[in-house]
Design a protein around this motif. Structure first.
Motif, PDB file in Angstrom:
ATOM      1  N   GLN A  41     -10.533  58.060 -14.757  1.00 21.54           N
ATOM      2  CA  GLN A  41     -10.485  58.391 -16.187  1.00 21.54           C
ATOM      3  C   GLN A  41      -9.400  59.425 -16.425  1.00 21.54           C
ATOM      4  N   GLY A  67     -20.428  50.365 -19.920  1.00 19.34           N
ATOM      5  CA  GLY A  67     -21.015  51.604 -19.410  1.00 19.34           C
ATOM      6  C   GLY A  67     -20.166  52.330 -18.383  1.00 19.34           C
ATOM      7  N   LYS A  70     -15.359  53.917 -20.989  1.00 20.70           N
ATOM      8  CA  LYS A  70     -14.168  53.717 -21.824  1.00 20.70           C
ATOM      9  C   LYS A  70     -14.282  54.530 -23.129  1.00 20.70           C
ATOM     10  N   THR A  71     -15.482  54.501 -23.739  1.00 19.61           N
ATOM     11  CA  THR A  71     -15.660  55.253 -24.987  1.00 19.61           C
ATOM     12  C   THR A  71     -15.601  56.751 -24.717  1.00 19.61           C
ATOM     13  N   PHE A  72     -16.196  57.165 -23.622  1.00 18.00           N
ATOM     14  CA  PHE A  72     -16.163  58.573 -23.186  1.00 18.00           C
ATOM     15  C   PHE A  72     -14.711  59.044 -23.113  1.00 18.00           C
TER      16      PHE A  72
HETATM   17  N1  LIG Z   1     -17.005  61.044 -16.404  1.00 18.11           N
HETATM   18  C1  LIG Z   1     -18.185  61.022 -17.003  1.00 18.11           C
HETATM   19  N2  LIG Z   1     -19.041  62.059 -16.857  1.00 18.11           N
HETATM   20  C2  LIG Z   1     -20.252  62.053 -17.443  1.00 18.11           C
HETATM   21  N3  LIG Z   1     -20.708  61.049 -18.204  1.00 18.11           N
HETATM   22  C3  LIG Z   1     -19.913  59.994 -18.387  1.00 18.11           C
HETATM   23  C4  LIG Z   1     -18.607  59.915 -17.806  1.00 18.11           C
HETATM   24  N4  LIG Z   1     -18.049  58.736 -18.191  1.00 18.11           N
HETATM   25  C5  LIG Z   1     -18.952  58.118 -18.970  1.00 18.11           C
HETATM   26  N5  LIG Z   1     -20.065  58.860 -19.076  1.00 18.11           N
HETATM   27  C6  LIG Z   1     -21.282  58.529 -19.819  1.00 18.11           C
HETATM   28  O1  LIG Z   1     -21.691  57.222 -19.423  1.00 18.11           O
HETATM   29  C7  LIG Z   1     -22.236  56.532 -20.544  1.00 18.11           C
HETATM   30  C8  LIG Z   1     -21.504  55.207 -20.750  1.00 18.11           C
HETATM   31  O2  LIG Z   1     -20.121  55.475 -21.066  1.00 18.11           O
HETATM   32  P1  LIG Z   1     -19.351  54.752 -22.258  1.00 18.11           P
HETATM   33  O3  LIG Z   1     -20.238  54.522 -23.424  1.00 18.11           O
HETATM   34  O4  LIG Z   1     -18.111  55.527 -22.480  1.00 18.11           O
HETATM   35  O5  LIG Z   1     -19.030  53.358 -21.567  1.00 18.11           O
HETATM   36  P2  LIG Z   1     -18.169  52.122 -22.125  1.00 18.11           P
HETATM   37  O6  LIG Z   1     -17.296  51.694 -21.011  1.00 18.11           O
HETATM   38  O7  LIG Z   1     -17.502  52.495 -23.397  1.00 18.11           O
HETATM   39  O8  LIG Z   1     -19.317  51.064 -22.376  1.00 18.11           O
HETATM   40  P3  LIG Z   1     -19.272  49.723 -23.301  1.00 18.11           P
HETATM   41  O9  LIG Z   1     -18.168  48.850 -22.795  1.00 18.11           O
HETATM   42  O10 LIG Z   1     -20.648  49.143 -23.067  1.00 18.11           O
HETATM   43  O11 LIG Z   1     -19.069  50.199 -24.709  1.00 18.11           O
HETATM   44  C9  LIG Z   1     -22.122  57.455 -21.743  1.00 18.11           C
HETATM   45  O12 LIG Z   1     -23.352  58.135 -21.915  1.00 18.11           O
HETATM   46  C10 LIG Z   1     -21.035  58.437 -21.321  1.00 18.11           C
HETATM   47  O13 LIG Z   1     -21.207  59.701 -21.947  1.00 18.11           O
END
Ligand SMILES: Nc1ncnc2c1ncn2[C@@H]1O[C@H](COP(=O)(O)OP(=O)(O)OP(=O)(O)O)[C@@H](O)[C@H]1O
Length: 202
Positions: A41, A67, A70-72
């Motif tokens: 990331q 999960g 990506k959104t994080f």
């Molecule tokens: N480096 C990190 N440290 C702590 N928590 C994290 C980290 N990266 C992601 N998370 C947490 O993991 C969870 C899932 O992340 P996120 O929603 O960003 O995934 P995503 O790839 O956007 O999922 P989707 O494709 O389903 O939308 C969230 O609660 C996010 O806060």
């Protein structure tokens, strides 16, 4: 009648004023999560911000399973750009996705919901004048459940406009050759490291 103070001579466009009115303190609190990023990331974050800082422009596609963070990552990128008073525009292809990103609610009318160019919610060209386009530093969009797209300005105006309107991918107006394309892969975050970076946001 009270007037909103202008921060720049070109800031007469209400969209510019709006996008520059984020609470900087809250954005800086969001950035406290930067050390929690996984190495992958962090690599993506640094690479995209460098493209913004050096005004190189570019189109990045961040792909990863649901999960994986990506959104994080995008919340941190948006906060990074906005905390400097620059504009990061979040657009979304679905009602659920726009709710996840700060600013997404305000930009739904600029969103890829305008898949249909005749849609009444499609962006109005006057609001998207070149002042506004020239002030945007980055545009982030989800466009498949597992893929996020980040366009870093400056892009050719037609491409920037198409990206904001969500037409670049739906109507084939642009091809990957029109901008530098990178596919960056996110990996499973270490959940033990902390929470969602946007959790402190109102
Ligand atoms: N480096 C990190 N440290 C702590 N928590 C994290 C980290 N990266 C992601 N998370 C947490 O993991 C969870 C899932 O992340 P996120 O929603 O960003 O995934 P995503 O790839 O956007 O999922 P989707 O494709 O389903 O939308 C969230 O609660 C996010 O806060």
């Amino acid at each position: 009648m009270p007037q909103v103070a202008k921060t720049h001579s070109k800031d007469s466009n209400v969209l510019i004023l709006d996008e520059r009115s984020y609470d900087r303190e809250a954005l800086l609190e969001t950035l406290v999560s930067i050390p929690k990023m996984t190495p992958e990331q962090r690599k993506i974050y640094d690479e995209i911000l460098e493209a913004v800082n050096k005004e190189r422009g570019g189109m990045f596609f961040v792909s990863g399973f649901g999960g994986t963070g990506k959104t994080f990552l995008w919340k941190l990128l948006s906060a990074g750009v906005r905390s400097r008073g620059d504009i990061a525009l979040n657009v979304a292809s679905s009602g659920i996705a726009y709710l996840l990103l700060q600013g997404g609610e305000e930009t739904i009318y600029l969103s890829a919901d305008s898949i249909d160019p005749t849609d009444t919610k499609a962006v109005n060209d006057e609001a998207l004048d070149s002042d506004f386009l020239n002030n945007i530093k980055s545009v982030g969009s989800d466009f498949l459940e597992r893929l996020h797209e980040v366009a870093v300005i400056p892009l050719p105006e037609r491409l920037a406009r198409a990206t904001i309107q969500g037409r670049s991918r739906f109507h084939g107006e642009t091809t990957p050759n029109e901008a530098r394309s990178d596919v960056l892969r996110a990996t499973q975050p270490d959940r033990s490291r902390g929470d969602d970076p946007g959790a402190t946001q109102p």
